[in-house]
Design an enzyme around this catalytic site. Sequence first.
Site, short mmCIF file in Angstrom:
data_model
loop_
_atom_site.label_atom_id
_atom_site.label_comp_id
_atom_site.label_asym_id
_atom_site.label_seq_id
_atom_site.Cartn_x
_atom_site.Cartn_y
_atom_site.Cartn_z
N LYS A 89 1.07 -1.27 -0.15
CA LYS A 89 -0.24 -0.12 0.16
C LYS A 89 1.26 1.30 0.10
O LYS A 89 0.22 2.27 -0.58
CB LYS A 89 -0.72 0.00 0.97
CG LYS A 89 -1.99 -1.14 1.07
CD LYS A 89 -3.73 -0.75 1.71
CE LYS A 89 -4.69 -1.69 1.67
NZ LYS A 89 -4.17 -2.62 1.39
N GLU A 111 -9.17 7.31 4.15
CA GLU A 111 -10.52 6.32 4.34
C GLU A 111 -9.81 5.23 4.71
O GLU A 111 -9.33 4.70 4.24
CB GLU A 111 -12.18 5.48 3.83
CG GLU A 111 -11.63 5.36 2.68
CD GLU A 111 -10.55 5.10 1.73
OE1 GLU A 111 -10.28 6.55 0.92
OE2 GLU A 111 -10.20 3.88 1.17
N SER A 377 1.43 -10.09 -1.41
CA SER A 377 1.09 -8.23 -1.32
C SER A 377 1.70 -8.20 0.63
O SER A 377 1.42 -7.39 0.34
CB SER A 377 -0.37 -7.92 -1.00
OG SER A 377 -1.10 -9.04 -0.25
C1 LIG Z 1 -4.93 -4.22 1.64
C2 LIG Z 1 -4.60 -5.39 0.92
C3 LIG Z 1 -5.10 -5.71 0.29
C4 LIG Z 1 -5.90 -5.45 -1.22
O1 LIG Z 1 -6.69 -4.11 -1.72
P1 LIG Z 1 -5.82 -4.46 -3.10
O2 LIG Z 1 -6.27 -2.92 -3.60
O3 LIG Z 1 -7.40 -5.34 -3.28
O4 LIG Z 1 -4.40 -4.56 -3.20
C5 LIG Z 1 -4.10 -7.12 -0.01
N1 LIG Z 1 -2.72 -7.50 0.89
C6 LIG Z 1 -2.33 -6.86 1.57
C7 LIG Z 1 -1.90 -7.15 2.51
C8 LIG Z 1 -3.34 -5.56 1.90
O5 LIG Z 1 -3.45 -5.06 3.33
#
Ligand SMILES: *Cc1c(COP(=O)(O)O)cnc(C)c1O
Length: 393
Positions: A89, A111, A377
Amino acid sequence: MSYFVDKKGYYGEFGGAFIPEMLYPNVKELEDNYLKIMQEPSFQKEFQELLKEYVGRPTPLYFAKRLSEKYKTKIYLKREDLCHTGAHKINNTIGQILVAKKLGKTRVIAETGAGQHGVATATVCALMGIECVVYMGEIDIARQAPNVARMKMLGAKVVPALSGSRTLKDATNEAIRDWINNPINTHYIIGSVVGPHPYPDMVARFQSVISEEIKKQLLEKEQTENPDYVIACVGGGSNAAGAFYHYLDEEKVNLIAVEAAGLGIHSGESAATSILGKEGVIHGSKTLLMQSEDGQITEPYSISAGLDYPGIGPLHAHLYRSKRAEFISITDAEAMTAGLELCELEGIIPAIESAHALAVFNMKKFKESDVVVLNLSGRGDKDLDTYVKYFKL
Ligand SMILES: *Cc1c(COP(=O)(O)O)cnc(C)c1O
């Protein structure tokens, strides 16, 4: 067929900017300026420097040997979990705070649902010395206490949203109200590839550093830029957009988007937006979203707080409709098992969001010669409580 945004802000039939008239000047200012700003050498210099020195990029493309042996295919993990603050993020919030500065803004709002985007926003505001207000549903504030504490440590003001279901969509409504009231000095940092044009495109471009790096790293390791598959989980869709971006036009690269099925796609407790969703407008964009017969947005559910969004970004709605990406949904139980397996096989504790992507290896058979890149992610520190309770560790 194009997978990139058109001049009017659409991906195929999805996207656009469905906003109240009073928000029009704010969105127009951004639309008129974001590409110009992003192309300025001084912007690129600062952005690239911060990605390297502050976020810790490039993140490794790690060959997961034991996981590969188990599933009899070649698995690489793109380690976004190693970014500062523990997830992808921050790539976006770094980009947007620099855009905000170039636009002369002195105040930022955001938000947040699970709190991860709020933390990433509070982080870059502290870095730049900019005032930060984060709207968060009252219910979410109670269930995401560690992230609320982080935001406060970082100097952000966390404002509870007290209306409606007191969760993410109510926090978003509050943020929009704030932006209408403070159009001159305030930038609204949206956390995924959602919202009115130009947000989905701007956020995708900031996250596209992920696939830019994958191409270079794979060329070194496999003598080709292109894997056979790229897999990523989808909440709003920003990490997937980043991992797919430079492969969208490479039709030989198969894209797999993974959604949260919660307790089961048809259990009534799910966030499998593409499969369950119908066309509608959410947060200023036409997309697929989960809704009742009379068009009321349905409250989504997933064990993973980052995936329980009732819509998906317009790019992903287009990838689903055009069949450019394959969409797979994974239940809570499948994701939790896959998350624990990565701990045991590779010594990496994944975010439960990312664990949904990992669960694909139990659903789908890959060839031994396939090169599969999975976008990890985020890291699982924030989810330890959930893991411990679930597995009674
Ligand atoms: C917020 C988050 C997501 C989901 O958000 P996307 O916008 O779909 O990437 C996925 N993995 C992690 C670790 C997150 O913090």
